[in-house]
Structure formats: structure tokens, C-alpha cells
Scaffold this motif. Structure first.
Motif, PDB file in Angstrom:
ATOM      1  N   LEU A  38      30.035  52.064  24.229  1.00 55.33           N
ATOM      2  CA  LEU A  38      29.597  50.765  24.755  1.00 55.33           C
ATOM      3  C   LEU A  38      30.802  49.921  25.167  1.00 55.33           C
ATOM      4  O   LEU A  38      30.775  49.240  26.201  1.00 55.33           O
ATOM      5  CB  LEU A  38      28.768  50.022  23.715  1.00 55.33           C
ATOM      6  CG  LEU A  38      27.420  50.631  23.303  1.00 55.33           C
ATOM      7  CD1 LEU A  38      26.696  49.691  22.340  1.00 55.33           C
ATOM      8  CD2 LEU A  38      26.549  50.918  24.510  1.00 55.33           C
ATOM      9  N   ALA A  39      31.859  49.966  24.360  1.00 57.78           N
ATOM     10  CA  ALA A  39      33.053  49.179  24.679  1.00 57.78           C
ATOM     11  C   ALA A  39      33.714  49.670  25.966  1.00 57.78           C
ATOM     12  O   ALA A  39      34.180  48.866  26.780  1.00 57.78           O
ATOM     13  CB  ALA A  39      34.040  49.246  23.517  1.00 57.78           C
ATOM     14  N   ARG A  40      33.757  50.981  26.152  1.00 57.02           N
ATOM     15  CA  ARG A  40      34.352  51.500  27.397  1.00 57.02           C
ATOM     16  C   ARG A  40      33.525  51.065  28.609  1.00 57.02           C
ATOM     17  O   ARG A  40      34.076  50.727  29.665  1.00 57.02           O
ATOM     18  CB  ARG A  40      34.441  53.027  27.347  1.00 57.02           C
ATOM     19  CG  ARG A  40      34.941  53.675  28.628  1.00 57.02           C
ATOM     20  CD  ARG A  40      36.418  53.365  28.921  1.00 57.02           C
ATOM     21  NE  ARG A  40      36.826  53.960  30.195  1.00 57.02           N
ATOM     22  CZ  ARG A  40      38.076  54.211  30.540  1.00 57.02           C
ATOM     23  NH1 ARG A  40      39.062  53.916  29.735  1.00 57.02           N
ATOM     24  NH2 ARG A  40      38.375  54.743  31.711  1.00 57.02           N
ATOM     25  N   LEU A  41      32.202  51.058  28.462  1.00 57.02           N
ATOM     26  CA  LEU A  41      31.355  50.595  29.568  1.00 57.02           C
ATOM     27  C   LEU A  41      31.611  49.106  29.844  1.00 57.02           C
ATOM     28  O   LEU A  41      31.754  48.703  31.008  1.00 57.02           O
ATOM     29  CB  LEU A  41      29.883  50.841  29.228  1.00 57.02           C
ATOM     30  CG  LEU A  41      29.454  52.318  29.194  1.00 57.02           C
ATOM     31  CD1 LEU A  41      28.100  52.457  28.514  1.00 57.02           C
ATOM     32  CD2 LEU A  41      29.402  52.907  30.594  1.00 57.02           C
ATOM     33  N   CYS A  42      31.685  48.305  28.797  1.00 56.17           N
ATOM     34  CA  CYS A  42      31.993  46.875  28.974  1.00 56.17           C
ATOM     35  C   CYS A  42      33.376  46.698  29.596  1.00 56.17           C
ATOM     36  O   CYS A  42      33.574  45.837  30.469  1.00 56.17           O
ATOM     37  CB  CYS A  42      31.934  46.151  27.632  1.00 56.17           C
ATOM     38  SG  CYS A  42      30.284  46.027  26.928  1.00 56.17           S
ATOM     39  N   HIS A  43      34.316  47.507  29.148  1.00 56.49           N
ATOM     40  CA  HIS A  43      35.690  47.459  29.680  1.00 56.49           C
ATOM     41  C   HIS A  43      35.676  47.707  31.193  1.00 56.49           C
ATOM     42  O   HIS A  43      36.295  46.968  31.973  1.00 56.49           O
ATOM     43  CB  HIS A  43      36.510  48.536  28.960  1.00 56.49           C
ATOM     44  CG  HIS A  43      37.990  48.355  29.056  1.00 56.49           C
ATOM     45  ND1 HIS A  43      38.864  48.948  28.194  1.00 56.49           N
ATOM     46  CD2 HIS A  43      38.754  47.668  29.921  1.00 56.49           C
ATOM     47  CE1 HIS A  43      40.104  48.627  28.499  1.00 56.49           C
ATOM     48  NE2 HIS A  43      40.071  47.848  29.560  1.00 56.49           N
ATOM     49  N   SER A  44      34.958  48.748  31.613  1.00 53.07           N
ATOM     50  CA  SER A  44      34.866  49.083  33.040  1.00 53.07           C
ATOM     51  C   SER A  44      34.223  47.938  33.830  1.00 53.07           C
ATOM     52  O   SER A  44      34.683  47.580  34.925  1.00 53.07           O
ATOM     53  CB  SER A  44      34.059  50.371  33.204  1.00 53.07           C
ATOM     54  OG  SER A  44      33.848  50.657  34.571  1.00 53.07           O
ATOM     55  N   ILE A  45      33.159  47.371  33.262  1.00 54.81           N
ATOM     56  CA  ILE A  45      32.449  46.271  33.954  1.00 54.81           C
ATOM     57  C   ILE A  45      33.359  45.053  34.108  1.00 54.81           C
ATOM     58  O   ILE A  45      33.416  44.436  35.179  1.00 54.81           O
ATOM     59  CB  ILE A  45      31.169  45.922  33.167  1.00 54.81           C
ATOM     60  CG1 ILE A  45      30.169  47.074  33.282  1.00 54.81           C
ATOM     61  CG2 ILE A  45      30.565  44.599  33.655  1.00 54.81           C
ATOM     62  CD1 ILE A  45      29.099  47.059  32.211  1.00 54.81           C
ATOM     63  N   MET A  96      36.708  44.994  34.045  1.00 50.59           N
ATOM     64  CA  MET A  96      37.800  45.310  34.978  1.00 50.59           C
ATOM     65  C   MET A  96      37.313  45.199  36.415  1.00 50.59           C
ATOM     66  O   MET A  96      38.010  44.667  37.291  1.00 50.59           O
ATOM     67  CB  MET A  96      38.332  46.715  34.702  1.00 50.59           C
ATOM     68  CG  MET A  96      39.163  46.829  33.427  1.00 50.59           C
ATOM     69  SD  MET A  96      40.819  46.120  33.550  1.00 50.59           S
ATOM     70  CE  MET A  96      41.651  47.406  34.490  1.00 50.59           C
ATOM     71  N   ALA A  97      36.105  45.712  36.680  1.00 51.05           N
ATOM     72  CA  ALA A  97      35.556  45.637  38.039  1.00 51.05           C
ATOM     73  C   ALA A  97      35.233  44.193  38.421  1.00 51.05           C
ATOM     74  O   ALA A  97      35.425  43.786  39.575  1.00 51.05           O
ATOM     75  CB  ALA A  97      34.305  46.502  38.139  1.00 51.05           C
ATOM     76  N   THR A  98      34.753  43.416  37.446  1.00 48.75           N
ATOM     77  CA  THR A  98      34.456  42.001  37.710  1.00 48.75           C
ATOM     78  C   THR A  98      35.728  41.256  38.116  1.00 48.75           C
ATOM     79  O   THR A  98      35.740  40.481  39.079  1.00 48.75           O
ATOM     80  CB  THR A  98      33.838  41.362  36.460  1.00 48.75           C
ATOM     81  OG1 THR A  98      32.624  42.045  36.140  1.00 48.75           O
ATOM     82  CG2 THR A  98      33.534  39.886  36.685  1.00 48.75           C
ATOM     83  N   ARG A  99      36.795  41.518  37.398  1.00 50.07           N
ATOM     84  CA  ARG A  99      38.068  40.872  37.729  1.00 50.07           C
ATOM     85  C   ARG A  99      38.575  41.322  39.099  1.00 50.07           C
ATOM     86  O   ARG A  99      39.008  40.501  39.918  1.00 50.07           O
ATOM     87  CB  ARG A  99      39.120  41.186  36.657  1.00 50.07           C
ATOM     88  CG  ARG A  99      40.446  40.470  36.887  1.00 50.07           C
ATOM     89  CD  ARG A  99      41.417  40.677  35.732  1.00 50.07           C
ATOM     90  NE  ARG A  99      41.939  42.033  35.708  1.00 50.07           N
ATOM     91  CZ  ARG A  99      42.796  42.486  34.784  1.00 50.07           C
ATOM     92  NH1 ARG A  99      43.172  41.676  33.789  1.00 50.07           N
ATOM     93  NH2 ARG A  99      43.233  43.718  34.814  1.00 50.07           N
ATOM     94  N   ALA A 100      38.513  42.638  39.364  1.00 45.37           N
ATOM     95  CA  ALA A 100      38.997  43.155  40.642  1.00 45.37           C
ATOM     96  C   ALA A 100      38.174  42.593  41.801  1.00 45.37           C
ATOM     97  O   ALA A 100      38.726  42.244  42.858  1.00 45.37           O
ATOM     98  CB  ALA A 100      38.930  44.678  40.637  1.00 45.37           C
ATOM     99  N   HIS A 101      36.860  42.489  41.599  1.00 51.00           N
ATOM    100  CA  HIS A 101      36.006  41.950  42.668  1.00 51.00           C
ATOM    101  C   HIS A 101      36.294  40.468  42.910  1.00 51.00           C
ATOM    102  O   HIS A 101      36.268  39.988  44.055  1.00 51.00           O
ATOM    103  CB  HIS A 101      34.542  42.143  42.292  1.00 51.00           C
ATOM    104  CG  HIS A 101      33.579  41.648  43.331  1.00 51.00           C
ATOM    105  ND1 HIS A 101      33.540  42.135  44.618  1.00 51.00           N
ATOM    106  CD2 HIS A 101      32.633  40.679  43.278  1.00 51.00           C
ATOM    107  CE1 HIS A 101      32.610  41.507  45.310  1.00 51.00           C
ATOM    108  NE2 HIS A 101      32.051  40.612  44.528  1.00 51.00           N
ATOM    109  N   ARG A 102      36.573  39.752  41.844  1.00 50.28           N
ATOM    110  CA  ARG A 102      36.904  38.324  41.990  1.00 50.28           C
ATOM    111  C   ARG A 102      38.219  38.157  42.747  1.00 50.28           C
ATOM    112  O   ARG A 102      38.360  37.244  43.567  1.00 50.28           O
ATOM    113  CB  ARG A 102      36.994  37.710  40.580  1.00 50.28           C
ATOM    114  CG  ARG A 102      37.037  36.208  40.549  1.00 50.28           C
ATOM    115  CD  ARG A 102      36.787  35.697  39.132  1.00 50.28           C
ATOM    116  NE  ARG A 102      37.642  36.308  38.134  1.00 50.28           N
ATOM    117  CZ  ARG A 102      38.915  35.978  37.947  1.00 50.28           C
ATOM    118  NH1 ARG A 102      39.462  35.054  38.691  1.00 50.28           N
ATOM    119  NH2 ARG A 102      39.637  36.587  37.011  1.00 50.28           N
ATOM    120  N   GLU A 103      39.183  39.069  42.490  1.00 49.72           N
ATOM    121  CA  GLU A 103      40.492  38.965  43.144  1.00 49.72           C
ATOM    122  C   GLU A 103      40.491  39.575  44.543  1.00 49.72           C
ATOM    123  O   GLU A 103      41.290  39.187  45.392  1.00 49.72           O
ATOM    124  CB  GLU A 103      41.550  39.667  42.280  1.00 49.72           C
ATOM    125  CG  GLU A 103      41.776  38.970  40.926  1.00 49.72           C
ATOM    126  CD  GLU A 103      42.677  39.765  39.994  1.00 49.72           C
ATOM    127  OE1 GLU A 103      42.929  40.956  40.302  1.00 49.72           O
ATOM    128  OE2 GLU A 103      43.119  39.200  38.983  1.00 49.72           O
TER     129      GLU A 103
END
Length: 340
Positions: A285-292, A294-301
Motif C-alpha cells: 500500500l505504501a509503494r502505491l501511495c508513494h507512486s501516486i 510522486m506522480a502528483t508532484r511531477a504532474h503539478r511541476e
């Protein structure tokens, strides 16, 4: 990065490694890689982006050398030594100093390409083979040490607390609550786990594009190699198994059964403590949250870059599915076994 032409790559391979062959460009996110075709499987010439440090690349090479010696069945790329006896060269490329190395080319297809074309029984065998490969990875690196492995790395699961600020940027309110709950629960438990769970140097990226699959002797498929050591770090020993499960489960209608077979294959190669097995669900679950996050940050940037969200449908779907699963559902068959 686009610093070498195909002709220049071939010339460089011949000059420093004595390898004669036609060069063909390979995809790479930040570096420049070439497959050098020869009579055999060939080689991969890797030109690192100038931002990479020598210790970072040395970490990868030394880890692959260690695995080649300890776990030859794992089939990791083999590091090739240049004519001067070195495994890593600092060469001037297009006016800049770059770290250049040569690895053996690993034939086969990726797990992501192979798994969806297999029959159910072949899938089950491949799940077990994946677990065995990752178990060999853990076993081969169990006492490997290198200073660069202790670097701060965004994809180290221990870095999840640094991403919690991204939670409010998840647009779907209900899904945001799921991520907040499970990421925070993992982060709260980190201090205790740091004191009690085994920590070691990890590959840290056994995703379905870094697992190479080839034919086995019975007409099915098996994992033949693990590639791409660029995310190596020091973290919880359990994390490599959790990462492998996380990506393989996204291809399955019954992800729990898939993960059980991966765990079974892993434990045949590398025992785990009961205290580790009991946390596997939380680590997935933590790895899935981690991926989400990271993608949220990348999409924001990078809001105009469509590639930063390309894997998120599968990741988010699996997280929604697993939050309703009992925490010991994957590991229950193995909890009574004897572990170290």
C-alpha cells in the motif's frame, strides 16, 4: 540526452572495449544508451548524463558484479572491463566529461509484455519465477555495502514522509482520503520499523519493465534477469518483494493470489522474518501511495507532460482494491513457516 551519433558510439565501443558492431539507439529517460550488435547477444554502451556522480554509477556496477558472482542464475547484465582494466571510464563526449561503461545485452521480453499473452498456468509459474528472482536479488546483496547506497533517493520507501505535502493536491476527495490514511499510517510506523526490521542495500525498482522474461525448458516462461540498477538505495529488506508484488498485481484479476505465488517463490530463495511478512500488505500500500504522490508532484511541476501519469490508472485501481483486503490475506499461508 543526445550527445553521441550511432557511428561515434560504434567507434567508442571498438576503441575502449575492443567490441566491433553496429550501434542502435535504446530508449533512456536521462542517459544515452546504445545496443552494440555482435555475433552473440551483443552489448549495451551506456553514457551517463553528466549530472551522475562516479560513486552512483560505481554502486550499480559493483552490485551487478557481486550478483554475477553470487547469483549467476539471476542473469543480471554483466559488467565489461575496458582495455585499461577499468569498468567505468570518464570520457569527453561532446565537450563534456561523461561516465561511460559497457554491459552485456540481456535478451528476452519484459514482464509487462509477456504476462498478458500467457495461459493461466503459465502465469502462475511466472509469478513464482518472479518471486524466486527477487529472492535471489535479496540473497545476493544481503551483505553488499557501498557509500553511495546511503544517498537520499526519492524512490526509497523511507522517503515517503517527504511526500505527504502532495496529498492535498490529489483532486479526487475520496481517493485523497485513502492515500492520506495509508501513507500516514506507514509514516507513523517508520521509526519503530527502522529499529526492528532488517535493512539492506536494494535494487529498489523490480517493476514489470525491469524484469526480463525468456522461454523455459518446458515451453513456458521464466524470469531470466533483472535490469536497471539506477534506483539502488539502502532501505528495508522487505521493500524489493513489495515492489515486485505491486507491479505484477496490476496485471491480474486476482492480485492477492498472484502476490501469494510471488511470496512463495521468494521464500524458497530468501527466508524472511515473520515480523516482515506481517508488514508486506502495508509496504505494498505504501509503494502505491508513494507512486501516486510522486506522480502528483511531477504532474503539478510538468502539467503538459502526459507521461508522468501514464501508469496511474493501474496504480490507483490496485490501491482501491487492496484497501478492502485483509492485511494478512497475501502472507497467511506462510506465517506458520520457519523463518530467520
Amino acid at each position: 540526452m543526445d550527445m553521441l551519433t550511432l557511428a561515434e558510439a560504434s567507434t567508442l565501443a571498438a576503441r575502449h572495449w575492443g567490441i566491433e558492431g553496429e550501434a542502435r539507439a535504446l530508449p533512456s529517460y536521462a542517459d544515452q544508451n546504445f545496443r552494440i550488435r555482435t555475433d552473440g547477444d551483443g552489448y549495451v554502451l551506456k553514457v551517463a548524463h553528466p549530472s551522475w556522480s562516479a560513486p552512483d554509477i560505481e554502486l550499480e556496477n559493483l552490485a551487478m558484479m557481486e550478483l554475477a558472482r553470487r547469483e549467476p542464475a539471476l542473469g543480471c547484465p554483466r559488467v565489461q572491463f575496458a582495455g585499461n582494466g577499468e569498468h567505468l571510464l570518464a570520457l569527453t563526449v561532446d565537450g563534456q566529461t561523461c561516465l561511460v561503461r559497457m554491459l552485456s545485452y540481456v535478451p528476452g521480453t519484459t514482464y509487462a509484455e509477456a504476462i498478458n499473452s500467457l495461459r493461466p498456468r503459465e502465469c502462475e509459474a511466472l509469478h513464482e519465477s518472479l518471486g524466486q528472482a527477487v529472492g535471489r536479488l535479496t540473497r545476493g546483496l544481503h551483505d553488499f555495502r557501498h557509500p553511495a547506497a546511503d544517498r537520499l533517493h526519492d524512490w526509497n520507501i523511507m522517503s515517503l514522509p517527504r511526500l505527504l505535502d502532495e496529498v492535498p493536491h490529489i483532486e479526487d476527495a475520496a481517493f485523497r482520503d485513502i492515500v492520506r490514511e495509508h501513507a500516514a499510517r506507514f509514516c507513523d510506523a517508520l521509526p519503530a520499523w527502522r529499529a526492528t526490521l532488517p535493512i539492506s542495500v536494494l535494487h529498489n525498482d523490480a517493476n514489470d519493465l525491469n524484469i526480463i522474461v525468456d522461454d523455459d525448458a518446458e515451453g513456458g516462461k521464466r524470469v531470466s534477469a533483472v535490469i536497471d540498477f539506477g534506483d539502488m538505495c539502502t532501505s528495508f529488506r522487505l521493500a524489493d518483494l513489495a515492489i515486485a508484488c505491486t507491479y505484477a498485481m496490476q496485471h491480474e484479476s486476482d492480485p492477492v493470489a498472484c502476490a501469494r505465488r510471488i511470496v512463495g517463490g521468494y521464500l524458497a530463495m530468501q527466508p524472511l522474518r515473520r515480523s516482515e511478512l506481517e508488514q508486506l500488505h502495508a509496504f505494498i500500500l505504501a509503494r502505491l501511495c508513494h507512486s501516486i504522490l510522486m506522480a502528483t508532484r511531477a504532474h503539478r511541476e510538468q502539467p503538459d507532460n502526459p507521461f508522468v501519469l501514464v501508469s496511474q490508472q493501474g496504480v490507483r485501481g490496485l490501491l482501491r482494491q487492496l484497501v478492502g483486503v485483509e492485511p494478512d490475506a497475501i502472507v497467511r499461508p506462510y506465517l506458520e513457516s520457519s523463518h530467520d
